[in-house]
Design a protein around this motif. Structure first.
Motif, PDB file in Angstrom:
ATOM      1  N   MET A  64       0.636  -1.329   0.065  1.00  0.00           N
ATOM      2  CA  MET A  64       0.008  -0.167   0.313  1.00  0.00           C
ATOM      3  C   MET A  64       1.032   0.889   0.065  1.00  0.00           C
ATOM      4  SD  MET A  64      -2.881  -1.021  -1.115  1.00  0.00           S
ATOM      5  CE  MET A  64      -3.706   0.489  -0.896  1.00  0.00           C
ATOM      6  N   PRO A  65       1.964   0.826   0.812  1.00  0.00           N
ATOM      7  CA  PRO A  65       2.951   2.553   0.669  1.00  0.00           C
ATOM      8  C   PRO A  65       3.463   2.751  -0.326  1.00  0.00           C
ATOM      9  CG  PRO A  65       3.142   1.765   3.129  1.00  0.00           C
ATOM     10  CD  PRO A  65       2.185   0.390   2.120  1.00  0.00           C
ATOM     11  N   ILE A  66       3.829   1.583  -0.630  1.00  0.00           N
ATOM     12  CA  ILE A  66       4.449   2.014  -2.295  1.00  0.00           C
ATOM     13  C   ILE A  66       3.672   1.851  -3.560  1.00  0.00           C
ATOM     14  CG2 ILE A  66       5.621   0.272  -4.186  1.00  0.00           C
ATOM     15  CD1 ILE A  66       6.788  -2.188  -1.302  1.00  0.00           C
ATOM     16  N   VAL A  67       2.602   1.412  -3.826  1.00  0.00           N
ATOM     17  CA  VAL A  67       1.919   2.071  -4.401  1.00  0.00           C
ATOM     18  C   VAL A  67       1.047   3.961  -4.425  1.00  0.00           C
ATOM     19  CG1 VAL A  67       0.891   0.232  -5.169  1.00  0.00           C
ATOM     20  CG2 VAL A  67      -1.159   2.299  -3.915  1.00  0.00           C
ATOM     21  N   GLY A  68       1.464   4.068  -3.136  1.00  0.00           N
ATOM     22  CA  GLY A  68       0.908   5.528  -3.068  1.00  0.00           C
ATOM     23  C   GLY A  68      -0.312   6.475  -3.444  1.00  0.00           C
ATOM     24  N   ASN A  69      -0.474   7.204  -3.904  1.00  0.00           N
ATOM     25  CA  ASN A  69      -1.776   7.542  -4.355  1.00  0.00           C
ATOM     26  C   ASN A  69      -2.481   7.358  -5.396  1.00  0.00           C
ATOM     27  OD1 ASN A  69      -1.871   9.224  -2.082  1.00  0.00           O
ATOM     28  ND2 ASN A  69      -1.222  11.100  -2.986  1.00  0.00           N
ATOM     29  N   ASN A  70      -2.155   6.117  -6.460  1.00  0.00           N
ATOM     30  CA  ASN A  70      -2.380   5.807  -6.888  1.00  0.00           C
ATOM     31  C   ASN A  70      -3.903   4.639  -7.150  1.00  0.00           C
ATOM     32  OD1 ASN A  70      -3.388   4.429  -9.709  1.00  0.00           O
ATOM     33  ND2 ASN A  70      -1.005   3.550 -10.149  1.00  0.00           N
ATOM     34  N   ILE A  71      -5.057   5.332  -6.785  1.00  0.00           N
ATOM     35  CA  ILE A  71      -6.405   4.589  -7.076  1.00  0.00           C
ATOM     36  C   ILE A  71      -7.013   3.184  -7.458  1.00  0.00           C
ATOM     37  CG2 ILE A  71      -8.936   4.595  -7.385  1.00  0.00           C
ATOM     38  CD1 ILE A  71      -7.060   7.183  -4.971  1.00  0.00           C
ATOM     39  N   GLN A  72      -5.480   3.423  -9.139  1.00  0.00           N
ATOM     40  CA  GLN A  72      -6.109   1.982  -8.787  1.00  0.00           C
ATOM     41  C   GLN A  72      -5.621   0.741  -9.006  1.00  0.00           C
ATOM     42  OE1 GLN A  72      -5.433   3.282 -13.420  1.00  0.00           O
ATOM     43  NE2 GLN A  72      -7.468   4.170 -13.769  1.00  0.00           N
ATOM     44  N   ALA A  73      -3.720   1.193  -8.974  1.00  0.00           N
ATOM     45  CA  ALA A  73      -3.593   0.206  -8.215  1.00  0.00           C
ATOM     46  C   ALA A  73      -4.089   0.136  -6.858  1.00  0.00           C
ATOM     47  CB  ALA A  73      -1.827   0.413  -7.874  1.00  0.00           C
ATOM     48  N   GLN A  74      -4.431   0.559  -5.361  1.00  0.00           N
ATOM     49  CA  GLN A  74      -5.024   0.284  -4.239  1.00  0.00           C
ATOM     50  C   GLN A  74      -6.023  -0.137  -4.516  1.00  0.00           C
ATOM     51  OE1 GLN A  74      -5.666   3.985  -2.919  1.00  0.00           O
ATOM     52  NE2 GLN A  74      -3.287   4.686  -2.218  1.00  0.00           N
ATOM     53  N   LEU A  75      -6.636  -0.326  -5.643  1.00  0.00           N
ATOM     54  CA  LEU A  75      -7.980  -0.667  -5.827  1.00  0.00           C
ATOM     55  C   LEU A  75      -7.814  -2.389  -6.185  1.00  0.00           C
ATOM     56  CD1 LEU A  75     -10.515   1.417  -7.212  1.00  0.00           C
ATOM     57  CD2 LEU A  75     -11.162   0.917  -5.419  1.00  0.00           C
TER      58      LEU A  75
END
Length: 99
Positions: A64-75
């Protein structure tokens, strides 16, 4: 990033504890089950499942911290975690039961 690493390390330690067979009291439901219900469960398989879900959760905590604010990656990461949890619940109620 530091809290994510700490939580992931805790989940890795928990996975090791389950894998070594020392964490039976930490498994929700198994801990409070009667002796009769515990005899219906293959505890070795349940330990393997709990170890696997702990490792998957540790990977999620780190990702989660690696993907940062990328919403698509978080989802995507949340979807993978959700599917893994459903898969483990199904296996815990089928594969980890004694026949």
């Amino acid at each position: 990033m530091i809290p994510a690493i700490i939580f992931s390390l805790l989940f890795i330690v928990l996975a090791i504890v389950f894998y070594l067979g020392k964490g039976d009291k930490l498994i929700a439901g198994y801990n409070t089950a009667s002796e009769e219900d515990r005899k219906k469960v293959n505890i070795q398989r349940l330990r393997i499942l709990m170890s696997c879900i702990s490792v998957i959760t540790a990977a999620f905590c780190v990702s989660m911290p690696i993907v940062g604010n990328n919403i698509q990656a978080q989802l995507g990461a949340v979807a993978v975690l959700f599917v893994a949890i459903i898969f483990v619940v199904i296996l815990a109620n089928t594969w980890a039961r004694k026949k």
